[in-house]
Motif scaffolding. Structure first.
Motif, mmCIF file in Angstrom:
data_model
loop_
_atom_site.group_PDB
_atom_site.id
_atom_site.type_symbol
_atom_site.label_atom_id
_atom_site.label_comp_id
_atom_site.label_asym_id
_atom_site.label_seq_id
_atom_site.Cartn_x
_atom_site.Cartn_y
_atom_site.Cartn_z
ATOM 1 N N GLY A 141 51.370 13.897 50.112
ATOM 2 C CA GLY A 141 50.625 14.439 48.990
ATOM 3 C C GLY A 141 50.138 15.865 48.985
ATOM 4 N N SER A 142 49.665 16.331 49.856
ATOM 5 C CA SER A 142 49.083 17.509 50.184
ATOM 6 C C SER A 142 50.171 18.719 49.822
ATOM 7 C CB SER A 142 48.458 17.870 51.416
ATOM 8 O OG SER A 142 47.285 16.948 51.835
ATOM 9 N N MET A 143 51.348 18.283 50.573
ATOM 10 C CA MET A 143 52.266 19.306 50.313
ATOM 11 C C MET A 143 52.610 19.562 48.698
ATOM 12 S SD MET A 143 53.334 20.201 53.328
ATOM 13 C CE MET A 143 51.521 20.012 53.855
ATOM 14 N N GLU A 144 52.505 18.577 48.008
ATOM 15 C CA GLU A 144 52.741 18.777 46.629
ATOM 16 C C GLU A 144 51.569 19.813 46.019
ATOM 17 O OE1 GLU A 144 55.462 18.200 44.930
ATOM 18 O OE2 GLU A 144 56.480 16.826 46.082
ATOM 19 N N VAL A 145 50.303 19.323 46.509
ATOM 20 C CA VAL A 145 49.061 20.087 46.027
ATOM 21 C C VAL A 145 49.382 21.657 46.352
ATOM 22 C CG1 VAL A 145 46.793 20.773 46.515
ATOM 23 C CG2 VAL A 145 47.276 18.365 46.365
ATOM 24 N N PHE A 146 49.984 22.101 47.873
ATOM 25 C CA PHE A 146 50.233 23.447 47.916
ATOM 26 C C PHE A 146 51.217 24.009 47.088
ATOM 27 C CE2 PHE A 146 48.177 22.529 52.255
ATOM 28 C CZ PHE A 146 47.570 23.718 52.268
ATOM 29 N N ASN A 147 52.198 23.258 46.655
ATOM 30 C CA ASN A 147 53.245 23.580 45.870
ATOM 31 C C ASN A 147 53.019 23.855 44.573
ATOM 32 O OD1 ASN A 147 56.117 24.011 45.068
ATOM 33 N ND2 ASN A 147 56.421 22.028 44.270
ATOM 34 N N GLY A 148 51.999 22.840 44.024
ATOM 35 C CA GLY A 148 51.495 23.108 42.700
ATOM 36 C C GLY A 148 50.413 24.165 42.626
ATOM 37 N N ILE A 149 49.788 24.481 43.572
ATOM 38 C CA ILE A 149 48.834 25.710 43.650
ATOM 39 C C ILE A 149 49.739 27.030 43.563
ATOM 40 C CG2 ILE A 149 47.191 26.908 44.932
ATOM 41 C CD1 ILE A 149 45.831 24.326 46.093
ATOM 42 N N GLY A 150 50.675 26.992 44.478
ATOM 43 C CA GLY A 150 51.687 28.217 44.486
ATOM 44 C C GLY A 150 52.115 28.423 43.161
ATOM 45 N N LYS A 151 52.537 27.327 42.212
ATOM 46 C CA LYS A 151 53.099 27.670 40.727
ATOM 47 C C LYS A 151 51.996 28.096 39.920
ATOM 48 C CE LYS A 151 57.007 24.359 40.817
ATOM 49 N NZ LYS A 151 57.029 23.932 42.009
ATOM 50 N N VAL A 152 50.904 27.637 40.236
ATOM 51 C CA VAL A 152 49.859 28.136 38.917
ATOM 52 C C VAL A 152 49.523 29.465 39.486
ATOM 53 C CG1 VAL A 152 47.504 27.751 38.572
ATOM 54 C CG2 VAL A 152 49.016 25.900 38.518
ATOM 55 N N ILE A 153 49.133 29.836 40.776
ATOM 56 C CA ILE A 153 48.547 30.999 41.063
ATOM 57 C C ILE A 153 49.494 32.204 41.042
ATOM 58 C CG2 ILE A 153 46.402 29.854 42.271
ATOM 59 C CD1 ILE A 153 47.972 31.063 44.632
ATOM 60 N N SER A 154 50.980 31.816 41.438
ATOM 61 C CA SER A 154 51.807 32.796 41.376
ATOM 62 C C SER A 154 51.872 34.017 39.950
ATOM 63 C CB SER A 154 53.139 32.331 41.504
ATOM 64 O OG SER A 154 53.468 31.546 42.492
ATOM 65 N N PRO A 155 51.842 33.625 38.789
ATOM 66 C CA PRO A 155 51.695 34.608 37.902
ATOM 67 C C PRO A 155 50.481 35.200 37.774
ATOM 68 C CG PRO A 155 52.389 32.494 37.024
ATOM 69 C CD PRO A 155 51.819 32.330 38.388
ATOM 70 N N VAL A 156 49.261 34.825 38.105
ATOM 71 C CA VAL A 156 47.875 35.350 38.279
ATOM 72 C C VAL A 156 47.978 36.464 39.570
ATOM 73 C CG1 VAL A 156 45.642 34.997 38.561
ATOM 74 C CG2 VAL A 156 46.769 33.259 37.503
ATOM 75 N N ILE A 157 48.415 35.964 40.472
ATOM 76 C CA ILE A 157 48.679 36.956 41.640
ATOM 77 C C ILE A 157 49.550 38.264 41.006
ATOM 78 C CG2 ILE A 157 49.630 37.581 43.947
ATOM 79 C CD1 ILE A 157 48.972 34.494 44.829
ATOM 80 N N GLY A 158 50.582 37.868 40.411
ATOM 81 C CA GLY A 158 51.648 39.053 39.897
ATOM 82 C C GLY A 158 50.827 39.629 38.988
ATOM 83 N N GLY A 159 49.930 39.118 38.103
ATOM 84 C CA GLY A 159 49.156 40.284 37.175
ATOM 85 C C GLY A 159 48.364 40.844 37.997
ATOM 86 N N VAL A 160 47.685 40.663 38.737
ATOM 87 C CA VAL A 160 46.733 41.399 39.463
ATOM 88 C C VAL A 160 47.592 42.592 40.423
ATOM 89 C CG1 VAL A 160 45.224 41.510 41.630
ATOM 90 C CG2 VAL A 160 44.993 39.704 40.157
ATOM 91 N N ILE A 161 48.772 42.277 40.994
ATOM 92 C CA ILE A 161 49.486 43.126 41.602
ATOM 93 C C ILE A 161 50.001 44.262 40.625
ATOM 94 C CG2 ILE A 161 51.724 43.748 42.728
ATOM 95 C CD1 ILE A 161 51.380 40.966 44.294
ATOM 96 N N LEU A 162 50.006 43.838 39.399
ATOM 97 C CA LEU A 162 50.811 44.555 38.275
ATOM 98 C C LEU A 162 49.946 45.786 37.933
ATOM 99 C CD1 LEU A 162 53.100 45.152 36.332
ATOM 100 C CD2 LEU A 162 51.746 43.627 34.620
ATOM 101 N N GLY A 163 48.449 45.362 37.999
ATOM 102 C CA GLY A 163 47.560 46.478 37.746
ATOM 103 C C GLY A 163 47.382 47.516 38.778
ATOM 104 N N VAL A 164 47.861 47.151 40.107
ATOM 105 C CA VAL A 164 48.149 48.367 41.069
ATOM 106 C C VAL A 164 49.432 48.997 41.249
ATOM 107 C CG1 VAL A 164 47.635 48.825 43.633
ATOM 108 C CG2 VAL A 164 46.472 46.773 42.397
ATOM 109 N N SER A 165 50.317 48.093 41.623
ATOM 110 C CA SER A 165 51.607 48.455 41.969
ATOM 111 C C SER A 165 52.672 47.352 42.246
ATOM 112 C CB SER A 165 52.076 49.509 42.888
ATOM 113 O OG SER A 165 53.268 49.957 43.286
ATOM 114 N N TRP A 166 53.787 47.027 41.725
ATOM 115 C CA TRP A 166 54.594 45.949 42.051
ATOM 116 C C TRP A 166 55.203 46.155 43.256
ATOM 117 C CZ3 TRP A 166 59.561 47.390 43.215
ATOM 118 C CH2 TRP A 166 60.101 48.659 42.367
#
Length: 410
Positions: A141-166
């Motif tokens: 079940g924890s593996m699914e949690v890691f997978n779900g967290i990755g899906k959710v935070i990925s666009p947010v991380i991408g948005g933060v990176i976009l503010g600096v440099s891709w």
């Protein structure tokens, strides 16, 4: 150390594998418009930055499962993570030293995909080797949690990176791969496999074909639904990223947060469905049928207009529908497949899902010029998927029970 008292950090380093897989693709969704502008690419070329990762990953998922059975989970995991790190290094260096960056980015992404496909089936199998009983259930079940967290935070991380440099995206993925590789190398011990007599004596290829012949009424609709579901999810996210870019939102973090909403809906509903899912055939069928219906309604709602607000609502509904499908499909596969063939069957299932992730942005890159036709095409795929599901299951548990027959005979 006993298997039921293993420290949390072992689970953390294994859990980094699905986390890296999710971030390795979804993080780039909010970055694509800016990468397309900076590198002077076409929409189709920018879609290849996702596809060039996902196609090799999809093709190497079964190979990773086979290699881990033969050479050990730890060795293959280290090799795969090292390959991802090498691909990130090529892409990062190319941004600093090469004028024509795009071909080198594609090469780096292909290498990253090869490593990703190799390690994709290993998290679940490593956890199954390391843990037993209730600890194994919780760890899976924890593996699914890691997978779900990755899906959710990925666009947010991408948005933060976009503010600096891709360009930082490849450095981040490189650092995560090295961290996971170091943790697995130091803390994870290889487990001896318990080979059953059946595995030693049977012809594995023949038995695998026989399993497909017996269980095709489950496997065909589940594999097809997983592939089409992922294709449309990542295709619409690709389209969604350009809609968000057109809106006057100055803060890149907010753009990433908006892009994460459909994935957040998917993760939450997937967790709730898995928690309350009843372990019987009727329940699995019913939830998968309802899920397809919800996905059809979600995509159909996009015909009402082309604004950002409507797209957010439609994609969140779609994410919720697909999120309810995934745990039902996983539970059904775990129930019907012979235990010592589960790894191979799940590898093929993961391959279909990865192919959907791979071709979604590429196909939508061709469709995005005509959004109305794009929606009609998506509706056709979902309706076709529904027809295959209804054909495969002669008895549908809608308003009546079908009975709990053996899973081999639907």
């Amino acid at each position: 150390m006993r298997k039921d008292t293993r420290p949390f950090y072992m689970l953390f380093f294994i859990g980094m594998i699905p986390l890296i897989m999710a971030i390795g693709n979804s993080m780039f969704i909010p970055l694509l418009p800016q990468m397309q502008y900076d590198l002077m690419l076409t929409t189709v070329e920018s879609g290849w930055l996702l596809t060039s990762f996902s196609i090799p990953a999809a093709l190497f998922v079964p190979i990773g499962g086979f290699l881990s059975d033969r050479f050990g989970r730890k060795k293959v995991a280290l090799l795969g993570l090292m390959t991802i790190a090498f691909g990130c290094f090529i892409a990062a260096i190319a941004n600093m030293l090469v004028i024509d960056v795009f071909p080198f980015l594609l090469i780096g992404r292909v290498i990253q995909g090869l490593g990703a496909g190799t390690v994709t089936p290993l998290a679940m199998t490593m956890v199954s080797d390391l843990y037993q009983g209730e600890q194994r259930t919780r760890a899976l079940g924890s593996m699914e949690v890691f997978n779900g967290i990755g899906k959710v935070i990925s666009p947010v991380i991408g948005g933060v990176i976009l503010g600096v440099s891709w360009t930082i995206s490849f450095v981040l993925l490189l650092a995560m791969s090295v961290l996971a590789m170091t943790g697995i190398m130091i803390f994870i011990q290889e487990q001896a496999e318990d080979i059953t007599e059946a595995e030693q004596t049977c012809n594995r290829k023949k038995q695998l074909m026989n399993e497909f012949r017996l269980q095709w009424r489950w496997l065909v609709p589940i594999f097809l639904s997983g592939g089409i579901g992922m294709l449309l999810l990542f295709g619409f996210l690709f389209y969604f990223s350009f809609l968000v870019e057109e809106v006057n939102i100055t803060h890149s973090f907010v753009k990433g947060l908006i892009l994460s909403l459909p994935l957040l809906g998917l993760t939450i509903i997937s967790y709730l469905t898995g928690r309350y899912l009843k372990g019987n055939e009727d329940s699995y069928k019913r939830i998968m049928i309802y899920s397809i219906c919800v996905m059809i309604v979600a995509v159909g709602s996009l015909l009402l207009g082309d604004g950002l607000a409507l797209a957010i609502i439609g994609l969140m509904i779609y994410g919720c529908g697909f999120g309810s499908f995934l745990p039902a499909a996983n539970a059904a596969l775990a129930s019907i497949i012979t235990p010592y063939l589960r790894g191979r069957i799940f590898s093929f299932y993961a391959m279909f899902r990865f192919l959907g992730v791979a071709f979604g942005p590429l196909i939508f890159g061709f469709w995005v010029g005509d959004t109305l036709q794009m929606v009609y095409n998506a509706l056709f795929l979902l309706c076709f998927n529904g027809v295959i599901m209804l054909y495969s299951w002669p008895c549908l548990p809608i308003g009546k029970p079908c009975g709990q027959d053996n899973f081999s005979h639907i």
